[in-house]
Design an enzyme around this catalytic site. Sequence first.
Site, mmCIF file in Angstrom:
data_model
loop_
_atom_site.group_PDB
_atom_site.id
_atom_site.type_symbol
_atom_site.label_atom_id
_atom_site.label_comp_id
_atom_site.label_asym_id
_atom_site.label_seq_id
_atom_site.Cartn_x
_atom_site.Cartn_y
_atom_site.Cartn_z
ATOM 1 N N CYS A 2 0.806 -1.225 0.000
ATOM 2 C CA CYS A 2 0.000 0.000 0.000
ATOM 3 C C CYS A 2 0.848 1.289 0.000
ATOM 4 O O CYS A 2 1.889 1.353 0.629
ATOM 5 C CB CYS A 2 -0.914 0.062 1.210
ATOM 6 S SG CYS A 2 -1.964 -1.351 1.395
ATOM 7 N N ARG A 27 5.671 -0.608 -5.078
ATOM 8 C CA ARG A 27 5.425 -1.276 -3.805
ATOM 9 C C ARG A 27 4.417 -2.415 -3.936
ATOM 10 O O ARG A 27 4.303 -3.231 -3.030
ATOM 11 C CB ARG A 27 4.899 -0.258 -2.784
ATOM 12 C CG ARG A 27 5.896 0.831 -2.468
ATOM 13 C CD ARG A 27 5.248 1.917 -1.661
ATOM 14 N NE ARG A 27 4.837 1.426 -0.365
ATOM 15 C CZ ARG A 27 5.573 1.492 0.730
ATOM 16 N NH1 ARG A 27 6.773 2.009 0.670
ATOM 17 N NH2 ARG A 27 5.129 1.038 1.869
ATOM 18 N N TRP A 83 -3.186 -2.804 -1.420
ATOM 19 C CA TRP A 83 -2.840 -4.203 -1.634
ATOM 20 C C TRP A 83 -3.762 -4.981 -0.724
ATOM 21 O O TRP A 83 -3.674 -4.870 0.510
ATOM 22 C CB TRP A 83 -1.373 -4.407 -1.268
ATOM 23 C CG TRP A 83 -0.810 -5.714 -1.704
ATOM 24 C CD1 TRP A 83 -0.459 -6.068 -2.976
ATOM 25 C CD2 TRP A 83 -0.494 -6.831 -0.872
ATOM 26 N NE1 TRP A 83 0.046 -7.338 -2.993
ATOM 27 C CE2 TRP A 83 0.039 -7.835 -1.713
ATOM 28 C CE3 TRP A 83 -0.615 -7.099 0.472
ATOM 29 C CZ2 TRP A 83 0.453 -9.070 -1.247
ATOM 30 C CZ3 TRP A 83 -0.198 -8.336 0.944
ATOM 31 C CH2 TRP A 83 0.333 -9.308 0.091
ATOM 32 N N ASN A 109 -2.429 2.930 5.720
ATOM 33 C CA ASN A 109 -1.546 1.767 5.583
ATOM 34 C C ASN A 109 -1.438 1.137 6.952
ATOM 35 O O ASN A 109 -1.352 1.851 7.954
ATOM 36 C CB ASN A 109 -0.127 2.178 5.154
ATOM 37 C CG ASN A 109 -0.037 2.463 3.683
ATOM 38 O OD1 ASN A 109 -1.034 2.388 2.967
ATOM 39 N ND2 ASN A 109 1.165 2.803 3.236
ATOM 40 N N GLY A 110 -1.360 -0.197 6.992
ATOM 41 C CA GLY A 110 -1.226 -0.871 8.284
ATOM 42 C C GLY A 110 -2.388 -1.810 8.504
ATOM 43 O O GLY A 110 -3.006 -2.296 7.541
ATOM 44 N N GLU A 475 18.814 -18.198 -2.102
ATOM 45 C CA GLU A 475 18.416 -16.916 -2.696
ATOM 46 C C GLU A 475 18.134 -17.073 -4.197
ATOM 47 O O GLU A 475 17.189 -16.485 -4.724
ATOM 48 C CB GLU A 475 19.512 -15.867 -2.419
ATOM 49 C CG GLU A 475 19.382 -14.546 -3.160
ATOM 50 C CD GLU A 475 18.097 -13.754 -2.859
ATOM 51 O OE1 GLU A 475 17.335 -14.142 -1.970
ATOM 52 O OE2 GLU A 475 17.859 -12.767 -3.574
ATOM 53 N N LYS A 479 14.600 -16.240 -6.052
ATOM 54 C CA LYS A 479 14.472 -15.313 -7.193
ATOM 55 C C LYS A 479 13.626 -15.913 -8.294
ATOM 56 O O LYS A 479 12.736 -15.267 -8.820
ATOM 57 C CB LYS A 479 15.842 -14.964 -7.772
ATOM 58 C CG LYS A 479 16.671 -13.851 -7.217
ATOM 59 C CD LYS A 479 16.081 -12.512 -6.992
ATOM 60 C CE LYS A 479 15.168 -12.433 -5.832
ATOM 61 N NZ LYS A 479 15.561 -11.805 -4.621
ATOM 62 N N GLU A 482 9.945 -16.119 -7.333
ATOM 63 C CA GLU A 482 9.252 -14.834 -7.310
ATOM 64 C C GLU A 482 8.953 -14.307 -8.708
ATOM 65 O O GLU A 482 7.900 -13.742 -8.949
ATOM 66 C CB GLU A 482 10.141 -13.769 -6.638
ATOM 67 C CG GLU A 482 10.320 -13.912 -5.166
ATOM 68 C CD GLU A 482 11.145 -12.766 -4.611
ATOM 69 O OE1 GLU A 482 12.352 -12.693 -4.922
ATOM 70 O OE2 GLU A 482 10.604 -11.941 -3.871
ATOM 71 N N HIS A 498 19.603 -36.985 1.707
ATOM 72 C CA HIS A 498 18.653 -37.211 2.804
ATOM 73 C C HIS A 498 17.212 -36.960 2.362
ATOM 74 O O HIS A 498 16.337 -36.778 3.201
ATOM 75 C CB HIS A 498 19.014 -36.319 3.994
ATOM 76 C CG HIS A 498 20.368 -36.633 4.562
ATOM 77 N ND1 HIS A 498 20.620 -37.755 5.312
ATOM 78 C CD2 HIS A 498 21.560 -35.994 4.430
ATOM 79 C CE1 HIS A 498 21.903 -37.788 5.640
ATOM 80 N NE2 HIS A 498 22.491 -36.724 5.108
ATOM 81 N N LYS A 597 6.745 -4.695 -2.433
ATOM 82 C CA LYS A 597 8.157 -4.364 -2.227
ATOM 83 C C LYS A 597 8.503 -4.336 -0.753
ATOM 84 O O LYS A 597 9.534 -4.833 -0.326
ATOM 85 C CB LYS A 597 8.464 -3.014 -2.876
ATOM 86 C CG LYS A 597 9.920 -2.579 -2.741
ATOM 87 C CD LYS A 597 10.850 -3.540 -3.439
ATOM 88 C CE LYS A 597 12.307 -3.257 -3.167
ATOM 89 N NZ LYS A 597 13.140 -4.429 -3.511
HETATM 90 O O1 M6R Z 1 13.127 -4.652 2.955
HETATM 91 P P1 M6R Z 1 13.603 -5.949 3.532
HETATM 92 O O2 M6R Z 1 14.987 -6.296 3.140
HETATM 93 O O3 M6R Z 1 13.417 -6.020 5.036
HETATM 94 O O4 M6R Z 1 12.640 -7.032 2.904
HETATM 95 C C1 M6R Z 1 12.684 -8.368 3.273
HETATM 96 C C2 M6R Z 1 11.886 -9.226 2.321
HETATM 97 O O5 M6R Z 1 10.539 -8.845 2.334
HETATM 98 C C3 M6R Z 1 12.409 -9.135 0.879
HETATM 99 O O6 M6R Z 1 13.761 -9.444 0.810
HETATM 100 C C4 M6R Z 1 11.606 -10.092 -0.012
HETATM 101 O O7 M6R Z 1 11.883 -11.431 0.316
HETATM 102 C C5 M6R Z 1 11.886 -9.823 -1.492
HETATM 103 N N1 M6R Z 1 10.699 -10.097 -2.237
HETATM 104 C C6 M6R Z 1 12.980 -10.656 -2.043
HETATM 105 O O8 M6R Z 1 13.158 -10.484 -3.411
#
Ligand code: M6R
Length: 602
Positions: A2, A27, A83, A109-110, A475, A479, A482, A498, A597
């Site tokens: 949001c 965002r 959102w 927001n919140g 990681e 990626k 996502e 395992h 974001k």
């Molecule tokens: O802003 P932050 O680094 O605290 O965010 C943490 C996660 O929300 C962020 O890394 C998220 O996993 C991303 N989508 C990764 O690409």
Amino acid sequence: MCGITGYIGKKEGLPIVFDNLRKLEYRGYDSAGVAFFNAVSSIKHQVLGPKVIKAVGKLDNLEKAIRGAKSQAATAAIAHTRWATHGIPNETNAHPHTDCKKEIFLVHNGIVENYRELKTDLTKHGHHFYSDTDTEVLAHLIEEFGPELALKKVVGAYALAVIFKKEPEKIFVARLGSPLVIGVGGGEYYVASDPTALAGLVKKVVYLKEGQRGWLSLSGMKIGPARPRLEPLEIDPEQSRRGNYKHFMMKEIAEGPEVLESAIRGRLSVRRNSVKLGGLESVTDQLKRIKRLEILACGTSYYASLIGKLLFEELADIPTEIAIASEYRYAKRPVSSQSAAIFVSQSGETADTLAALRKANNQGLLTLGIVNAVGSSIARETVAGVYNHAGPEIGVASTKAFISQLGVLSLMALHLSRQKLKLHKEIIKELRILPFKIESVIKNSGAIKTLAKKYLQYDNFLYLGRGYNYPAALEGALKIKEISYVHAEGYAGGEMKHGPIALIDKNFPTVALATQNRVYEKMISNLEEIKARSGPILAIATAGDKKMAKLADDVFYVPKTIEQLEPILNIVPLQLFAYYSGILRGYDVDKPRNLAKSVTVE
Ligand code: M6R
């Protein structure tokens, strides 16, 4: 998640709040809306409105809906990207929300955690609700009690901008748990949930502190209970733009060399074999007594922190524990006065990381931040810390921030080390030349595109790594999940037999981080086992590795570097692989579905 924008000043507010909303698009959102005063009645000399316009989907839809609308200069305007959390994304649930009399309009927001109880009480008192949202409760509460008293009844988190039919020249703002910033300049006030929206508009801002609230009007700003503090806005508008790149994600991957340079600039001395971190100077004595470290983070920042743990333990000899912030905040853990807790966050606003930080502060731990967003909540609430200086990261998938976090974690590990090893000197030297090595990987991104095409037929991947490359494998898998909506599992090589080995067959490819290091031979054994079961292998290997050329189906070569720094280099082809896999599948890689974001709610 949001976005909020608002404006009160001499100009026409509608185009301003809409343009600023565009800057917050990254965002993530699924509907949007604006509220503004739309005209002056020539008969009664009264301002009409507020008028509310909402649209589901992209901001282009809202742009079409507001075409032709004009707001009255010198009156307030607010806008929001939503959102969905409570209620589906539709126009009814989109903000701004209003009260029964349609005199109060607000964006939020919140989360209002006690909204069900509040709604029941308000309904008993004759209030009628039209949406499924928790936010609508706030409008009715303000109608019933006025803004100050209303907020006392709320349990949860809010960043709030409210306009009132009877006071068109004012905006009420409040913050608790969700960020809100006021841009101040030339008798004008801009409201935003993220300072990125204010870049290029004002030079000074007030980051509202927890519990701060008050009024913005043509005659000034009245914020309390703590006095508002004006701070410079340190965002370069150029940096937020996409330049010649088609996507922010590609732009940000390509910025890898630059962000590593920014992270180390002025902080390394090869001659003295030392690292200087100005942000930690105020806690030098406390750090000397530290016997244990904890690192708390979420998502990509958590994976960077896993590498941080290995660095702190190997380079600084400090036992380090790591936890996902959302787990830590509810866990019962023994607290030691000789511990420091490090909070790693790109945005500095992640709700779980912030909650974990507040818990650690309450427990009296020395809290340190590794944060990219200057002036963010985590940056302000940690006792000391180190900024990434990576510039705004707009693509929802974190890429350049990961590289920068690894750079800063390496520096911090060297800084906290109580002895100077030969390895330290080598790492300091290598950090200087690593940006050029990242550059050479990026120049070869065409080869990754070809590989992404070849592997486009697969819907499942295993990402394998050992040691420093295990978190990098996690990681890499995150990626591609996502960006391409492809299932991928990150695993430590040693864990393969395992369980996951049962999945291996010709339809289940492995992306292996198999660069030449202390665990190279172990990775080779893993890959032989995969080969024996006809599993396709795409290996990231050290330049010149002939053995790998024979073993793997496909190899992407990266320059040789020091093992402890390998993830900084090895993650780049994995980021590119995810990027091209997403593009080739026709997805919006900058705004992947269901993701935001900055995750500012729990
Ligand atoms: O802003 P932050 O680094 O605290 O965010 C943490 C996660 O929300 C962020 O890394 C998220 O996993 C991303 N989508 C990764 O690409």
